[in-house]
Enzyme design. Structure first.
Site, mmCIF file in Angstrom:
data_model
loop_
_atom_site.group_PDB
_atom_site.id
_atom_site.type_symbol
_atom_site.label_atom_id
_atom_site.label_comp_id
_atom_site.label_asym_id
_atom_site.label_seq_id
_atom_site.Cartn_x
_atom_site.Cartn_y
_atom_site.Cartn_z
ATOM 1 N N GLU A 7 4.511 -52.674 -7.839
ATOM 2 C CA GLU A 7 3.648 -52.729 -9.024
ATOM 3 C C GLU A 7 4.308 -53.436 -10.202
ATOM 4 O O GLU A 7 3.635 -54.095 -10.994
ATOM 5 C CB GLU A 7 3.198 -51.321 -9.429
ATOM 6 N N HIS B 175 -3.678 -39.073 -6.993
ATOM 7 C CA HIS B 175 -4.605 -40.184 -6.751
ATOM 8 C C HIS B 175 -5.960 -39.927 -7.396
ATOM 9 O O HIS B 175 -6.977 -40.443 -6.931
ATOM 10 C CB HIS B 175 -4.789 -40.432 -5.245
#
Lengths: 325, 358
Positions: A60, A129
């Site tokens: 990321e 999540h």
């Protein structure tokens, strides 16, 4: 006019911008060949080719660094962070680099980039999540923050975000991907920093964002059946924030409720409550109330997740009780 | 002293792996390796950096430079060699220790010094400070003060150059300590798989901050020993030899420009002072600093130029001109106005302001 799902609208919005500006490129994990793990980028690789639609490693920081370096040197990248929870592994790029570089360089560097991300709960993915983290972004000067709640807004706000010369964090709600809605034919371009009144009403103002917008609207229907006429505002853009629309609504109704999916402390509604307390106090007929998830990580079990996320029933009950006292 | 000598490396810095410098390419000390005009220009840049950094130190001690500052004293050859080899439109990405790299791209001294002093005529209007020097007009795309991230950002600039077909290269400088943070590894893999035109330059000055890099790194060469994992050639160069840095830069830049992808160059060098102004550097063993002062990049280069036949008077002239430049920059920085209070609320957004609501 075509009916699109929210997820298809994401690809539609990006395609609209890629077709008009070849500086727009898309980068992220599984965004090209797979069309995105949430299928929000389906068809873009075929249409725009591998130089413009790029699959990356799971890295990321590398993704956001690539987007930032490209943005400061002439491109207008759209980067995907698959789940907004993953911002925690690349927040240095977001909060320290993207957000501050224009200011620190006294305007020498522009960062026309969009970071799109799957945000929010309701899908039973558990605590890592499912988070709603718009308020993380809202707390950092230098980031623009939007959350569309309809397919039309996905397209229009994506266009506005891509055309913006500042970094925009674009929070897609995972719980809305399957939602269908009308998207006008032709180019759709919206404006950052504008809230939308989804339902007009005279008795109470309910502010909501993302998945909470349809829930607030459902709550308003319940309230109508009980004789309470609620106004529902889709905040859409946290930075810039359309305080004018919000203050005008509160001046009319005298009651303010925020519906926030984030955990309790320092959610976006707290800032708006503070603004309304400062500037709209004498228009209020009752206390400002925030309806949020409790201050806990989100549980995975469907029964528990449904219990803690604000529901239409909880919103309606809170508003009704507040107006009766 | 010649470029062939082995560097007086601190053995403790490498634990059980006492290093030796690779034998320097004999050609690097030769007259033909670098043309005389380039050599003289590099000597001037070494002097500019050295004298600028000494002045920054003095002004810090006079409490005119506030906060902190990280000097490149002893490390001037790396920025000089690479800066000289770069094309005018190439991109530099530097760290908080970035004065030298900014000067090396041709940024004048006055705005840099004024920025250190927090003045309105500073490079960033006083809003960035010593650790964030940036001059987009000179290709200096920023100095980044949290290690790691800027390697990934340099990749982005390289990606943009590749996409636009501009032939530009991004050169990213960082210290040995950066090689142990995750972003370093993300960036190298990313650059390698996309064959990005980027040159990563590790300035290995043997200490991450206060701790010897060898004490906290699994391999003796913090950058070069990681190269193979990213399908890159391990390269270790003499970071105190401006010619060696210049020639390594030419090679890496040409590789990047011709589509050959990234390079990772480890330039072994030494900072004469502490990590930052808060650090007297007392953790270093007796004799180590003295040994490195005997292998000073500015003296080394001056001796080489004399040996190659440059008149002492010519070098003296350069030194005096640079001293005058530093004096003028100091005056202009000290005389610079304070930033206007209004400027604190400008340039958050592209519209020039900082409004977050209507």
């Amino acid at each position: 006019m075509a009916e699109l799902t929210y997820r298809a609208a994401v690809a539609h919005g990006i395609a609209q911008e890629m077709a008009r500006d070849e500086r727009v490129v898309l980068v992220g994990e599984d965004v090209a060949g797979a069309g995105g793990v949430f299928k929000t980028t389906v068809g873009l690789l075929d249409r725009f080719g591998p130089n413009r639609v790029i699959d990356t490693p799971i890295a990321e920081q590398a993704i956001l660094g690539a987007a930032m370096g490209a943005a400061m040197t002439g491109l207008r990248p759209v980067a995907e962070i698959m789940f907004s929870d993953f911002f925690a592994v690349c927040w240095d790029l977001v909060a320290n680099e993207m957000a501050k570089t224009r200011y620190m360089t006294d305007g020498q560097v522009s960062l026309p980039l969009v970071v799109k991300t799957g945000n929010g709960g309701g899908l039973r993915f558990g605590a890592q999540h499912s988070q709603s983290v718009e308020n993380w972004a809202m707390a950092v000067p230098g980031l623009k923050v939007v959350t569309p709640s309809t397919p039309r807004d996905v397209v229009g706000l994506m266009a506005a975000a891509v055309r913006c010369d500042d970094p925009v964090l674009f929070f897609e709600h995972k719980g809305l991907y399957a939602m269908k809605g009308e998207v006008p034919d032709g180019e759709v371009v919206d404006e950052l920093g504008t809230a939308v009144v989804r339902r007009t009403g005279a008795d109470a103002t309910i502010l909501a964002l993302g998945l909470m917008v349809p829930r607030a609207l459902a709550a308003a229907d319940e309230l109508a059946a009980r004789g309470i006429d609620a106004e529902v505002i889709d905040v859409r853009s946290l930075v810039p924030l359309d305080t004018r629309t919000i203050l005008a609504s509160v001046a009319k109704t005298g009651h303010l409720f925020t519906v926030e999916e984030n955990p309790r402390l320092l959610g976006w509604g707290a800032e708006i409550a503070s603004i309304v307390a400062d500037e709209g106090f004498w228009t209020l007929d009752g206390p400002i109330q925030r309806i949020t998830t409790p201050h806990i990580p989100l549980p995975a079990a469907d029964s528990l997740e449904d219990l803690v996320l604000p529901s239409a029933d909880r919103i309606a009950a809170t508003v009704e009780k507040s107006l009766q006292t | 002293m010649t470029g062939r000598m082995s560097l007086p490396l601190a053995t403790h810095a490498y634990g059980d792996h006492p290093p030796t410098m690779p034998p320097a390419d004999p050609a690097r000390g030769d007259a033909a390796a670098v043309d005389p005009a380039t050599r003289l220009a590099m000597y001037r840049m070494l002097q500019r950096t050295r004298q600028f950094e000494k002045r920054a130190y003095d002004l810090f001690m006079r409490r005119l430079v506030k906060g902190t500052t990280h000097l490149s004293l002893g490390m001037e050859a790396v920025a000089t060699g690479f800066g000289t080899a770069m094309r005018a439109d190439d991109y530099t990405f530097a760290t908080y220790r970035g004065h030298a790299h900014t000067l090396a791209r041709g940024v004048p001294m006055t705005p840099i010094l004024a920025e250190l002093l927090g003045r309105a005529n500073g490079l960033l209007g006083g809003k960035g400070g010593s650790m964030h020097l940036t001059s987009v007009a000179h290709g200096v795309m920023g100095s980044y003060a949290i290690i790691g991230a800027h390697l990934t950002i340099a990749n982005g600039a390289a990606w943009s150059a590749q996409y636009r077909g501009s032939g530009q290269v991004a050169v990213c400088f960082f210290g040995d300590g950066t090689t142990n943070i995750g972003a370093f590894h993300e960036a190298l893999n990313y650059a390698s798989i996309f064959r990005l035109p980027v040159v990563f330059v590790c300035e290995n000055n043997l200490y991450m901050e206060y701790t010897a890099i060898g004490d906290v790194t699994a391999v003796p060469r913090p950058a070069a020993d990681r190269a193979a994992a990213y399908r890159l050639e391990p390269q270790v160069i003499d970071g105190n030899d401006a010619d060696a840095c210049y020639l390594a830069a030419l090679d890496a830049l040409e590789r990047a420009r011709s589509g050959g992808g990234p390079s990772l160059v480890e330039a072994v060098t030494y900072r004469h002072g502490g990590h930052s102004r808060a650090d007297p550097g007392k953790y270093r063993p007796p004799g180590e600093i003295e040994a490195w002062l005997g292998y000073d990049p500015v003296t080394l280069y001056r001796d080489r130029l004399l040996r190659l036949g440059v008149e002492d008077a010519v070098l003296g002239g350069v030194e005096r001109e640079v001293a005058a430049e530093v004096e003028q920059a100091t005056r202009e920085a000290i005389d610079g106005p304070l930033p206007s209070p209004d400027s604190a609320l400008t340039q958050l957004w592209a519209d020039g302001g900082s409004q977050w609501r209507n």
